[in-house]
Design an enzyme around this catalytic site. Sequence first.
Site, PDB file in Angstrom:
ATOM      1  N   ASN A  12       6.321   5.611  -0.347  1.00  0.00           N
ATOM      2  CA  ASN A  12       5.754   4.198  -0.172  1.00  0.00           C
ATOM      3  C   ASN A  12       6.528   3.597   1.042  1.00  0.00           C
ATOM      4  O   ASN A  12       7.775   3.437   0.896  1.00  0.00           O
ATOM      5  CB  ASN A  12       6.114   3.106  -1.587  1.00  0.00           C
ATOM      6  CG  ASN A  12       5.504   1.832  -1.364  1.00  0.00           C
ATOM      7  OD1 ASN A  12       5.918   1.408  -0.370  1.00  0.00           O
ATOM      8  ND2 ASN A  12       4.990   1.491  -2.324  1.00  0.00           N
ATOM      9  N   HIS A  15       8.419  -1.391   2.727  1.00  0.00           N
ATOM     10  CA  HIS A  15       9.772  -1.903   3.206  1.00  0.00           C
ATOM     11  C   HIS A  15       9.977  -1.661   4.555  1.00  0.00           C
ATOM     12  O   HIS A  15      10.881  -2.397   5.194  1.00  0.00           O
ATOM     13  CB  HIS A  15      10.829  -1.713   2.295  1.00  0.00           C
ATOM     14  CG  HIS A  15      10.273  -2.393   0.781  1.00  0.00           C
ATOM     15  ND1 HIS A  15      10.009  -3.633   0.648  1.00  0.00           N
ATOM     16  CD2 HIS A  15      10.149  -1.728  -0.115  1.00  0.00           C
ATOM     17  CE1 HIS A  15       9.760  -3.836  -0.601  1.00  0.00           C
ATOM     18  NE2 HIS A  15       9.680  -2.831  -1.315  1.00  0.00           N
ATOM     19  N   HIS A  48       1.123  -0.894  -0.080  1.00  0.00           N
ATOM     20  CA  HIS A  48       0.685  -2.183  -0.750  1.00  0.00           C
ATOM     21  C   HIS A  48       0.216  -3.301  -0.022  1.00  0.00           C
ATOM     22  O   HIS A  48       1.232  -3.836   0.542  1.00  0.00           O
ATOM     23  CB  HIS A  48       1.674  -2.227  -1.988  1.00  0.00           C
ATOM     24  CG  HIS A  48       1.233  -3.572  -2.987  1.00  0.00           C
ATOM     25  ND1 HIS A  48       2.170  -4.079  -3.774  1.00  0.00           N
ATOM     26  CD2 HIS A  48       0.289  -4.086  -2.944  1.00  0.00           C
ATOM     27  CE1 HIS A  48       1.576  -4.738  -4.653  1.00  0.00           C
ATOM     28  NE2 HIS A  48       0.647  -4.892  -4.333  1.00  0.00           N
ATOM     29  N   ARG A  50      -0.383  -6.684  -0.105  1.00  0.00           N
ATOM     30  CA  ARG A  50      -0.589  -7.810  -1.054  1.00  0.00           C
ATOM     31  C   ARG A  50      -1.148  -8.851  -0.574  1.00  0.00           C
ATOM     32  O   ARG A  50      -1.476  -9.036   0.761  1.00  0.00           O
ATOM     33  CB  ARG A  50       0.990  -8.477  -1.364  1.00  0.00           C
ATOM     34  CG  ARG A  50       1.944  -7.232  -1.877  1.00  0.00           C
ATOM     35  CD  ARG A  50       3.350  -7.965  -2.083  1.00  0.00           C
ATOM     36  NE  ARG A  50       3.190  -8.517  -3.298  1.00  0.00           N
ATOM     37  CZ  ARG A  50       3.714  -8.536  -4.359  1.00  0.00           C
ATOM     38  NH1 ARG A  50       4.484  -7.467  -4.684  1.00  0.00           N
ATOM     39  NH2 ARG A  50       3.555  -9.309  -5.557  1.00  0.00           N
ATOM     40  N   ARG A  54       3.033 -10.044   2.775  1.00  0.00           N
ATOM     41  CA  ARG A  54       4.502 -10.159   2.933  1.00  0.00           C
ATOM     42  C   ARG A  54       5.118  -8.994   3.694  1.00  0.00           C
ATOM     43  O   ARG A  54       5.974  -9.046   4.399  1.00  0.00           O
ATOM     44  CB  ARG A  54       5.264 -10.474   1.622  1.00  0.00           C
ATOM     45  CG  ARG A  54       5.263  -9.380   0.732  1.00  0.00           C
ATOM     46  CD  ARG A  54       6.276  -9.924  -0.430  1.00  0.00           C
ATOM     47  NE  ARG A  54       5.671 -10.559  -1.560  1.00  0.00           N
ATOM     48  CZ  ARG A  54       5.886 -10.809  -2.788  1.00  0.00           C
ATOM     49  NH1 ARG A  54       6.819  -9.841  -3.120  1.00  0.00           N
ATOM     50  NH2 ARG A  54       5.361 -11.617  -3.333  1.00  0.00           N
ATOM     51  N   GLU A  75      -2.623   0.762  -2.282  1.00  0.00           N
ATOM     52  CA  GLU A  75      -2.229  -0.135  -3.660  1.00  0.00           C
ATOM     53  C   GLU A  75      -2.709  -1.612  -3.262  1.00  0.00           C
ATOM     54  O   GLU A  75      -2.358  -2.199  -2.204  1.00  0.00           O
ATOM     55  CB  GLU A  75      -0.690  -0.002  -3.737  1.00  0.00           C
ATOM     56  CG  GLU A  75      -0.222  -0.332  -5.119  1.00  0.00           C
ATOM     57  CD  GLU A  75       1.285  -0.326  -4.987  1.00  0.00           C
ATOM     58  OE1 GLU A  75       1.983   0.761  -4.392  1.00  0.00           O
ATOM     59  OE2 GLU A  75       2.077  -1.305  -5.482  1.00  0.00           O
ATOM     60  N   THR A 106       6.200  -5.528  -7.850  1.00  0.00           N
ATOM     61  CA  THR A 106       5.416  -5.361  -8.985  1.00  0.00           C
ATOM     62  C   THR A 106       6.172  -5.104 -10.365  1.00  0.00           C
ATOM     63  O   THR A 106       6.768  -3.914 -10.617  1.00  0.00           O
ATOM     64  CB  THR A 106       4.507  -4.032  -8.768  1.00  0.00           C
ATOM     65  OG1 THR A 106       3.909  -4.230  -7.574  1.00  0.00           O
ATOM     66  CG2 THR A 106       3.196  -4.159  -9.740  1.00  0.00           C
ATOM     67  N   GLU A 156      -1.001   5.530 -13.197  1.00  0.00           N
ATOM     68  CA  GLU A 156       0.550   5.773 -12.781  1.00  0.00           C
ATOM     69  C   GLU A 156       1.483   4.835 -13.627  1.00  0.00           C
ATOM     70  O   GLU A 156       1.199   3.438 -14.212  1.00  0.00           O
ATOM     71  CB  GLU A 156       0.734   5.121 -11.242  1.00  0.00           C
ATOM     72  CG  GLU A 156       2.216   4.990 -10.748  1.00  0.00           C
ATOM     73  CD  GLU A 156       2.193   4.889  -9.460  1.00  0.00           C
ATOM     74  OE1 GLU A 156       1.450   5.297  -8.677  1.00  0.00           O
ATOM     75  OE2 GLU A 156       3.336   4.419  -8.996  1.00  0.00           O
ATOM     76  N   HIS A 199       8.379   3.594  -9.393  1.00  0.00           N
ATOM     77  CA  HIS A 199       8.987   2.245  -9.503  1.00  0.00           C
ATOM     78  C   HIS A 199      10.414   2.543  -9.666  1.00  0.00           C
ATOM     79  O   HIS A 199      10.753   2.982 -10.642  1.00  0.00           O
ATOM     80  CB  HIS A 199       8.363   1.250 -10.400  1.00  0.00           C
ATOM     81  CG  HIS A 199       8.708  -0.115  -9.725  1.00  0.00           C
ATOM     82  ND1 HIS A 199       9.843  -0.715  -9.915  1.00  0.00           N
ATOM     83  CD2 HIS A 199       7.685  -0.832  -8.915  1.00  0.00           C
ATOM     84  CE1 HIS A 199       9.500  -2.049  -9.308  1.00  0.00           C
ATOM     85  NE2 HIS A 199       8.296  -2.264  -8.707  1.00  0.00           N
TER      86      HIS A 199
HETATM   87  N1  PXP Z   1       4.044   2.662  -7.343  1.00  0.00           N
HETATM   88  C1  PXP Z   1       3.571   1.357  -7.571  1.00  0.00           C
HETATM   89  C2  PXP Z   1       2.361   1.201  -8.052  1.00  0.00           C
HETATM   90  C3  PXP Z   1       4.353   0.306  -6.915  1.00  0.00           C
HETATM   91  O1  PXP Z   1       3.889  -0.803  -6.841  1.00  0.00           O
HETATM   92  C4  PXP Z   1       5.722   0.689  -6.261  1.00  0.00           C
HETATM   93  C5  PXP Z   1       6.320  -0.466  -5.654  1.00  0.00           C
HETATM   94  O2  PXP Z   1       5.723  -1.052  -4.709  1.00  0.00           O
HETATM   95  C6  PXP Z   1       6.014   1.952  -6.225  1.00  0.00           C
HETATM   96  C7  PXP Z   1       5.431   2.873  -6.818  1.00  0.00           C
HETATM   97  C8  PXP Z   1       7.292   2.078  -5.523  1.00  0.00           C
HETATM   98  O3  PXP Z   1       8.497   1.596  -6.203  1.00  0.00           O
HETATM   99  P1  PXP Z   1       9.854   1.746  -5.392  1.00  0.00           P
HETATM  100  O4  PXP Z   1       9.714   0.818  -4.221  1.00  0.00           O
HETATM  101  O5  PXP Z   1      10.500   0.818  -6.356  1.00  0.00           O
HETATM  102  O6  PXP Z   1      10.294   2.941  -5.351  1.00  0.00           O
END
Ligand code: PXP
Length: 249
Positions: A12, A15, A48, A50, A54, A75, A106, A156, A199
């Site tokens: 992901n 960030h 993602h 949003r 952001r 996402e 999330t 998931e 997550h």
């Molecule tokens: N899976 C989903 C559905 C998420 O919303 C997120 C966070 O955006 C992640 C995985 C990844 O989580 P993390 O950034 O904490 O590794």
Amino acid sequence: MIPLRHLRLGVNIDHVATVRNARGGDNPDPLRAALLAEASGADGITAHLREDRRHIRDADIEALMAGIAIPLNFECAATAEMQAMALRLKPHAVCLVPEKREERTTEGGLDVAGDDNRLAQFIAPLRAAGIRVSMFIGHEARQIEASARIGADIVELHAGHYADLFAEGETARAEAELQALAKGATLAHSLGLEVHAGHGLTFENVGPVAAIPELVELNIGHFLIGEAIFIGLGPAIEEMRRRMDAARN
Ligand code: PXP
């Protein structure tokens, strides 16, 4: 016994966009991070979009769709705006998440059981367009059963509570949460769903999750992007891959 399949790593990159947006301008570029992730062994990229934009922006999703060779897991919240975008761009997968403006990340899973009629209608055109649909949910049986009932391809499972308990040193409660995730994975698999988790996963806590045999994909973001500051994104992904494989063997 479930034969252990290759456990896919979805990276992901939200960030990277968070850091870019802190300053404005184009750096660091999420597409460049995605290409580096791909070269470092990621099996897919998650981003993602949003509602408040952001981190990831519309143009990032377009650039990712055009630029990466591995699957994009798009996402988003189950809104008309996101559905239209998914139908236009046709990513490999759409992962539906609950979204609250005031949350930092999330926080919980989607309430599929409480919104099943609307979600069934929401995902039907996505599936008809050949997009795989994933529900980001907690491990409760009713959410898993509702996801299967409305025709989702994937669930998931939210690993954030396990990750928090692990970080707090609450070993027994983290173990109980892990067992609940494993039980949820077994149920989901038995209902014909593909099972992912994500997550809050880190080098330290990923092993026991990766060892759950029904899982076929982990989605990991924040920790990898943070670790990239210290060891580089490529090595961070390679080390995560190594730990996932070690847990599986
Ligand atoms: N899976 C989903 C559905 C998420 O919303 C997120 C966070 O955006 C992640 C995985 C990844 O989580 P993390 O950034 O904490 O590794």
